[in-house]
Design a protein around this motif. Structure first.
Motif, PDB file in Angstrom:
ATOM      1  N   TRP A  93       8.803   4.135  -2.138  1.00  0.00           N
ATOM      2  CA  TRP A  93       7.811   4.316  -1.083  1.00  0.00           C
ATOM      3  C   TRP A  93       7.072   5.622  -1.292  1.00  0.00           C
ATOM      4  O   TRP A  93       7.664   6.647  -1.637  1.00  0.00           O
ATOM      5  CB  TRP A  93       8.484   4.298   0.292  1.00  0.00           C
ATOM      6  N   SER A  94       5.750   5.575  -1.083  1.00  0.00           N
ATOM      7  CA  SER A  94       4.932   6.755  -1.312  1.00  0.00           C
ATOM      8  C   SER A  94       3.585   6.585  -0.625  1.00  0.00           C
ATOM      9  O   SER A  94       3.162   5.461  -0.325  1.00  0.00           O
ATOM     10  CB  SER A  94       4.720   6.973  -2.813  1.00  0.00           C
ATOM     11  N   LEU A  95       2.921   7.702  -0.377  1.00  0.00           N
ATOM     12  CA  LEU A  95       1.547   7.702   0.148  1.00  0.00           C
ATOM     13  C   LEU A  95       0.536   7.927  -0.972  1.00  0.00           C
ATOM     14  O   LEU A  95      -0.605   8.317  -0.705  1.00  0.00           O
ATOM     15  CB  LEU A  95       1.393   8.780   1.230  1.00  0.00           C
ATOM     16  N   ARG A  96       0.949   7.651  -2.188  1.00  0.00           N
ATOM     17  CA  ARG A  96       0.114   7.943  -3.358  1.00  0.00           C
ATOM     18  C   ARG A  96      -1.251   7.278  -3.274  1.00  0.00           C
ATOM     19  O   ARG A  96      -2.276   7.906  -3.515  1.00  0.00           O
ATOM     20  CB  ARG A  96       0.845   7.476  -4.617  1.00  0.00           C
ATOM     21  N   TRP A  97      -1.297   6.004  -2.918  1.00  0.00           N
ATOM     22  CA  TRP A  97      -2.564   5.263  -2.959  1.00  0.00           C
ATOM     23  C   TRP A  97      -3.473   5.620  -1.794  1.00  0.00           C
ATOM     24  O   TRP A  97      -4.691   5.507  -1.911  1.00  0.00           O
ATOM     25  CB  TRP A  97      -2.283   3.764  -3.015  1.00  0.00           C
ATOM     26  N   TYR A  98      -2.901   6.063  -0.694  1.00  0.00           N
ATOM     27  CA  TYR A  98      -3.738   6.587   0.379  1.00  0.00           C
ATOM     28  C   TYR A  98      -4.366   7.915  -0.040  1.00  0.00           C
ATOM     29  O   TYR A  98      -5.513   8.214   0.308  1.00  0.00           O
ATOM     30  CB  TYR A  98      -2.925   6.757   1.669  1.00  0.00           C
ATOM     31  N   GLY A  99      -3.596   8.715  -0.792  1.00  0.00           N
ATOM     32  CA  GLY A  99      -4.156   9.940  -1.342  1.00  0.00           C
ATOM     33  C   GLY A  99      -5.264   9.669  -2.333  1.00  0.00           C
ATOM     34  O   GLY A  99      -6.283  10.374  -2.359  1.00  0.00           O
ATOM     35  N   ALA A 157      -4.288   0.088  -0.221  1.00  0.00           N
ATOM     36  CA  ALA A 157      -4.457   1.076   0.852  1.00  0.00           C
ATOM     37  C   ALA A 157      -5.745   0.822   1.617  1.00  0.00           C
ATOM     38  O   ALA A 157      -5.771   0.880   2.848  1.00  0.00           O
ATOM     39  CB  ALA A 157      -4.455   2.486   0.261  1.00  0.00           C
ATOM     40  N   SER A 184       0.822  -1.220   0.000  1.00  0.00           N
ATOM     41  CA  SER A 184       0.000   0.000   0.000  1.00  0.00           C
ATOM     42  C   SER A 184       0.852   1.263   0.000  1.00  0.00           C
ATOM     43  O   SER A 184       0.358   2.338  -0.336  1.00  0.00           O
ATOM     44  CB  SER A 184      -0.931  -0.003   1.207  1.00  0.00           C
ATOM     45  N   PHE A 185       2.118   1.136   0.386  1.00  0.00           N
ATOM     46  CA  PHE A 185       3.021   2.292   0.389  1.00  0.00           C
ATOM     47  C   PHE A 185       3.916   2.323  -0.850  1.00  0.00           C
ATOM     48  O   PHE A 185       4.870   3.096  -0.897  1.00  0.00           O
ATOM     49  CB  PHE A 185       3.895   2.270   1.643  1.00  0.00           C
TER      50      PHE A 185
END
Length: 271
Positions: free
Chosen positions: A55-61, A245, A41-42
């Protein structure tokens, strides 16, 4: 006699390490998917990758920025809260009835109430769909709440009956001898003593409704769609990494939610 006791003791010592290894293995198999989904998810890539290259918060966004995902989340929370509340009221009443009443067929009644927990989900879903189709409840919020209430009642009954098993009826007679009415006794004596069981039942009913997907697939419409259904569609109809996510959020939320009954039970034991 002494030899048999020694043999039993040796078997118990042998089974101890084996049982621990087996429990650890089963626990790992159950936790392994979570250990894969949460890191995915990250991920920063546009597809599923494990381990992620970046690593990213893209999918939570994407999840919190999508009206469709948030609408399905809101539907799931609303249905789960209403279903858990109704299931708790009905389950507490049923548990008291089964615990206090003495009549023929009490065991059969209990088995009937437990049936939604025992029967395969697809069987319950087809039955609910057929009945609700005739009652014109498919695709309605009321239909979702009623169907999930049926699934939640067995969990409430089980939790409350566990609390009632350790409940002393003498407390009620003592309250009555002091002039308390039945309602006052129920409100000030009985319910506080079985509160951990009632809370546990509510939590389990909520979690059951929130995670349920089979019945929701039969009842869903484009206007009313729960989060598990949206996740299912995002895998079947399109490969959307946002589901990683969503899955991680559900895992964390459900884990925290299911820890609540354990904490309450420990506090009640200490008190």
């Amino acid at each position: 006699m002494a030899d048999s006791v020694i043999r039993v003791a040796r078997k118990e010592r042998t089974l101890g390490p084996v049982l621990r290894v087996w429990v650890a293995l089963v626990g790992f198999v159950l936790v392994a998917p979570t250990l894969v989904v949460i890191p995915m998810s990250f991920g920063a890539g546009s597809t599923f990758q494990f381990p992620p290259e970046g690593w990213s918060l893209r999918w939570y966004g994407e999840f919190f920025g999508s009206k469709q995902w948030l609408a399905s989340l809101a539907n799931s929370v609303q249905v789960a809260l209403l279903a858990a509340a109704v299931a708790t009221v009905l389950g507490v009443a049923a548990a008291f009835g089964l615990d206090r009443a003495r009549f023929r067929g009490r065991g059969a009644v209990r088995q009937l109430l437990m049936a939604p927990m025992i029967l395969p989900g697809i069987v319950v879903a087809v039955a609910v769909y057929g009945v609700f189709l005739r009652w014109q409840l498919n695709g309605t919020m009321l239909g979702f709440v009623l169907a999930h209430t049926v699934l939640g009642v067995p969990f409430v009954i089980t939790s409350v009956q566990t609390s009632l098993a350790g409940y002393d009826p003498v407390m009620e007679r003592a309250a009555a001898s002091l002039g308390a009415s039945r309602f006052t006794t129920l409100r000030k004596v009985v319910l506080p003593l079985i509160a951990p069981g009632v809370t546990s039942g509510f939590v389990f009913a909520f979690a059951t409704s929130f995670d349920e997907v089979v019945i929701a697939l039969f009842l869903q419409t484009p206007d009313i769609k729960t989060l598990p259904v949206k996740m299912y569609e995002s895998i079947v109809l399109e490969i959307d990494p946002t589901i990683a996510a969503a899955s991680s959020l559900i895992v964390v939320f459900t884990t925290v939610l299911l820890l609540v009954p354990q904490i309450l039970r420990r506090r009640s034991h200490h008190d």
